[in-house]
Design an enzyme around this catalytic site. Sequence first.
Site, PDB file in Angstrom:
ATOM      1  N   TYR A   1       0.841  -1.204   0.000  1.00  0.00           N
ATOM      2  CA  TYR A   1       0.000   0.000   0.000  1.00  0.00           C
ATOM      3  C   TYR A   1       0.877   1.256   0.000  1.00  0.00           C
ATOM      4  O   TYR A   1       0.708   2.155  -0.824  1.00  0.00           O
ATOM      5  CB  TYR A   1      -0.932   0.001   1.214  1.00  0.00           C
ATOM      6  CG  TYR A   1      -1.742   1.269   1.343  1.00  0.00           C
ATOM      7  CD1 TYR A   1      -2.826   1.505   0.502  1.00  0.00           C
ATOM      8  CD2 TYR A   1      -1.416   2.253   2.276  1.00  0.00           C
ATOM      9  CE1 TYR A   1      -3.566   2.684   0.598  1.00  0.00           C
ATOM     10  CE2 TYR A   1      -2.150   3.426   2.374  1.00  0.00           C
ATOM     11  CZ  TYR A   1      -3.216   3.625   1.540  1.00  0.00           C
ATOM     12  OH  TYR A   1      -3.943   4.796   1.623  1.00  0.00           O
TER      13      TYR A   1
HETATM   14  N1  NAP Z   1      -9.021   6.751   4.773  1.00  0.00           N
HETATM   15  C1  NAP Z   1      -7.786   7.172   5.036  1.00  0.00           C
HETATM   16  O1  NAP Z   1      -7.347   7.279   6.190  1.00  0.00           O
HETATM   17  C2  NAP Z   1      -6.872   7.538   3.889  1.00  0.00           C
HETATM   18  C3  NAP Z   1      -5.658   8.178   4.171  1.00  0.00           C
HETATM   19  C4  NAP Z   1      -4.811   8.533   3.121  1.00  0.00           C
HETATM   20  C5  NAP Z   1      -5.175   8.237   1.814  1.00  0.00           C
HETATM   21  N2  NAP Z   1      -6.358   7.596   1.574  1.00  0.00           N
HETATM   22  C6  NAP Z   1      -6.704   7.298   0.182  1.00  0.00           C
HETATM   23  O2  NAP Z   1      -7.909   7.956  -0.131  1.00  0.00           O
HETATM   24  C7  NAP Z   1      -8.646   7.173  -1.054  1.00  0.00           C
HETATM   25  C8  NAP Z   1     -10.052   6.931  -0.498  1.00  0.00           C
HETATM   26  O3  NAP Z   1      -9.911   6.282   0.751  1.00  0.00           O
HETATM   27  P1  NAP Z   1     -11.191   6.046   1.704  1.00  0.00           P
HETATM   28  O4  NAP Z   1     -10.685   5.447   2.980  1.00  0.00           O
HETATM   29  O5  NAP Z   1     -11.990   7.289   1.750  1.00  0.00           O
HETATM   30  O6  NAP Z   1     -11.913   4.940   0.849  1.00  0.00           O
HETATM   31  P2  NAP Z   1     -13.129   3.942   1.153  1.00  0.00           P
HETATM   32  O7  NAP Z   1     -14.116   4.581   2.073  1.00  0.00           O
HETATM   33  O8  NAP Z   1     -12.546   2.600   1.494  1.00  0.00           O
HETATM   34  O9  NAP Z   1     -13.758   3.884  -0.319  1.00  0.00           O
HETATM   35  C9  NAP Z   1     -13.032   3.361  -1.391  1.00  0.00           C
HETATM   36  C10 NAP Z   1     -13.776   3.716  -2.658  1.00  0.00           C
HETATM   37  O10 NAP Z   1     -13.081   3.115  -3.761  1.00  0.00           O
HETATM   38  C11 NAP Z   1     -13.971   2.207  -4.416  1.00  0.00           C
HETATM   39  N3  NAP Z   1     -13.194   1.067  -4.864  1.00  0.00           N
HETATM   40  C12 NAP Z   1     -12.449   0.231  -4.095  1.00  0.00           C
HETATM   41  N4  NAP Z   1     -11.923  -0.733  -4.858  1.00  0.00           N
HETATM   42  C13 NAP Z   1     -12.339  -0.496  -6.123  1.00  0.00           C
HETATM   43  C14 NAP Z   1     -12.133  -1.156  -7.352  1.00  0.00           C
HETATM   44  N5  NAP Z   1     -11.431  -2.286  -7.429  1.00  0.00           N
HETATM   45  N6  NAP Z   1     -12.709  -0.640  -8.464  1.00  0.00           N
HETATM   46  C15 NAP Z   1     -13.464   0.485  -8.388  1.00  0.00           C
HETATM   47  N7  NAP Z   1     -13.686   1.154  -7.249  1.00  0.00           N
HETATM   48  C16 NAP Z   1     -13.129   0.665  -6.127  1.00  0.00           C
HETATM   49  C17 NAP Z   1     -15.023   1.840  -3.368  1.00  0.00           C
HETATM   50  O11 NAP Z   1     -16.280   1.460  -3.891  1.00  0.00           O
HETATM   51  P3  NAP Z   1     -16.694  -0.102  -4.159  1.00  0.00           P
HETATM   52  O12 NAP Z   1     -16.339  -0.873  -2.937  1.00  0.00           O
HETATM   53  O13 NAP Z   1     -18.142  -0.090  -4.507  1.00  0.00           O
HETATM   54  O14 NAP Z   1     -15.857  -0.457  -5.316  1.00  0.00           O
HETATM   55  C18 NAP Z   1     -15.179   3.179  -2.666  1.00  0.00           C
HETATM   56  O15 NAP Z   1     -16.013   4.027  -3.431  1.00  0.00           O
HETATM   57  C19 NAP Z   1      -7.853   5.893  -1.278  1.00  0.00           C
HETATM   58  O16 NAP Z   1      -7.063   6.022  -2.435  1.00  0.00           O
HETATM   59  C20 NAP Z   1      -6.978   5.817  -0.043  1.00  0.00           C
HETATM   60  O17 NAP Z   1      -5.804   5.098  -0.262  1.00  0.00           O
HETATM   61  C21 NAP Z   1      -7.227   7.255   2.578  1.00  0.00           C
END
Ligand code: NAP
Length: 258
Positions: free
Chosen positions: A152
Amino acid sequence: MTRYAMITGASSGLGLALAEALARRGRNLILVARQRETLEPVAIELTQRFGVEVLFRACDLSQPLRLSGFVLELEEGERRIDLLVNCAGQRTYGPFLAHEWAYEQDLLEVNILALSRLCHAIGNLMAVQGGGQILNVAGLAGVAPGPWMAAYAASKAYVLSFSEALREELGRTGIKVSVLCPGPVRSSRRRIPRLDASSPSPEEIALYTVRALDKNRALIIPGRRNRWLALAPRLLPRWLVRKLAGVIHRRYCPLGME
Ligand SMILES: NC(=O)c1ccc[n+]([C@@H]2O[C@H](COP(=O)([O-])OP(=O)(O)OC[C@H]3O[C@@H](n4cnc5c(N)ncnc54)[C@H](OP(=O)(O)O)[C@@H]3O)[C@@H](O)[C@H]2O)c1
């Protein structure tokens, strides 16, 4: 021709918050995620609340053939995308060797390959149109090696480097590229109470991000503490950075999660 902002990972978390922040500003949207049943209600709600056009497309970005079909649709379609937000991401916690390889592969497909492919396809469409804007979502994990979330963190290091490089390459084509590096964000899916309590909400990060996009910021790091943390790997010896990152990830990401 109607213009759209296309957001991947738009059905939850940060992607959903970014979609809402953009709809609030009157942007028409194309939402992308795997599950149609979560995308559809989001599209209906954003249309009703903000009076914008919201389309959605279910696509599993970890599946190269499905992604190719989607890219072909975008290339042959009539819709003009002037903002691409690559937010979809998968993550792993825990020892690399203990994970199913299929899961690690999906992570690399989504976080690296799909993001790059969409930048390539939509970047080319934007170049023909005379410009556009791309936002790639990396993460603070990308600034250092990430023991216990090795693939990751490495995938986010790729996003960071790739986006900054593209920004330099594409500047003259009128395509602006930014990269977002949030620290931990409260997440509906991850649920680590200790971490969630001290983290900003996706809505707070989204608001900060759309303002930074207005200013065409290259590197968007919300929060002063995170900006210091992003500097640390450049100031400390590499061995210490590895050790500290390992300690932090073990503490906050209990082994065996996800
Ligand atoms: N949350 C954190 O603390 C954090 C920190 C730093 C960076 N980030 C980054 O921010 C972004 C969003 O994170 P989040 O935690 O807000 O995400 P999340 O709530 O886990 O949501 C992930 C989103 O991506 C979609 N997704 C996942 N796998 C997919 C696939 N194979 N094809 C198409 N869509 C897919 C999911 O929808 P479906 O399941 O319907 O596909 C969902 O809409 C990510 O890139 C993550 O690495 C997050």
